[in-house]
Scaffold this motif. Sequence first.
Motif, mmCIF file in Angstrom:
data_model
loop_
_atom_site.group_PDB
_atom_site.id
_atom_site.type_symbol
_atom_site.label_atom_id
_atom_site.label_comp_id
_atom_site.label_asym_id
_atom_site.label_seq_id
_atom_site.Cartn_x
_atom_site.Cartn_y
_atom_site.Cartn_z
ATOM 1 N N ASP A 262 -4.388 -8.662 0.543
ATOM 2 C CA ASP A 262 -5.496 -7.746 0.287
ATOM 3 C C ASP A 262 -6.388 -8.320 -0.790
ATOM 4 O O ASP A 262 -6.019 -9.270 -1.491
ATOM 5 N N PHE B 283 -9.365 -6.843 -3.853
ATOM 6 C CA PHE B 283 -9.878 -5.680 -4.559
ATOM 7 C C PHE B 283 -11.114 -6.133 -5.327
ATOM 8 O O PHE B 283 -11.052 -7.098 -6.083
ATOM 9 N N TYR C 252 -2.049 -0.241 -5.172
ATOM 10 C CA TYR C 252 -2.142 -1.183 -4.060
ATOM 11 C C TYR C 252 -1.739 -0.562 -2.730
ATOM 12 O O TYR C 252 -2.142 -1.059 -1.672
ATOM 13 N N ARG D 126 -4.839 1.130 -1.790
ATOM 14 C CA ARG D 126 -5.835 0.072 -1.653
ATOM 15 C C ARG D 126 -7.151 0.415 -2.354
ATOM 16 O O ARG D 126 -8.234 0.148 -1.844
#
Length: 197
Positions: free
Chosen positions: A64, A66, A99, A102
């Motif tokens: 992922d 961010f 997380y 998200r």
Amino acid sequence: RTTLCASLRLPRRPAWRGAMLTKFETKSNRVKGLAFHSSRPWVLASLHNGVVQLWDFRMGTLIDRFDEHDGPVRGVCFHQSQPLFVTGGDDYKIKVWNYKLRRCLFSLLGHLDYIRTVQFHVEHPWIVSASDDQTIRIWNWQQRSCVSVLTGHNHYVMCAQFHVKDDLVLSASLDQTVRVWDIGGVRKKKLPATGTP
């Protein structure tokens, strides 16, 4: 655009000698901070472009990304037991992220210059941050407030961290000093009263 180059190398010498297992490369962004997850094969990498990447270092895959900071992110740290991590950047903001969800949960504001490092306390709901504003701040992330400002350095504070067991913070500055701070008073004033004077 960031690309990954991962390679898994089997140690040619005993592991106790420090053989490299995995290598990640970003082609266009400088990495400013790193953090291991305590139980998963994950690494957070905070980048100069303001992005924080979550990698699975065993699989060599990007899980992922961010992206809410304005400018470089220098400090990053996973929470030891909750699905959280904290970041600090050149936008003077500390951000607490989930997380699993998200997303960024909230920002902590108070520093007046770049934030160099951030760290969760292992027991208390605290974050310590070090900044170019020459201060170290202790935050209660559950209450979303600053509970202490440690002053005394006369140049950028490059790093700060909690002691694992004792009520101490360690800091280092470009003023060429390393300082140990007693933060026992912070813990005492934040714990519920016991009913005895």
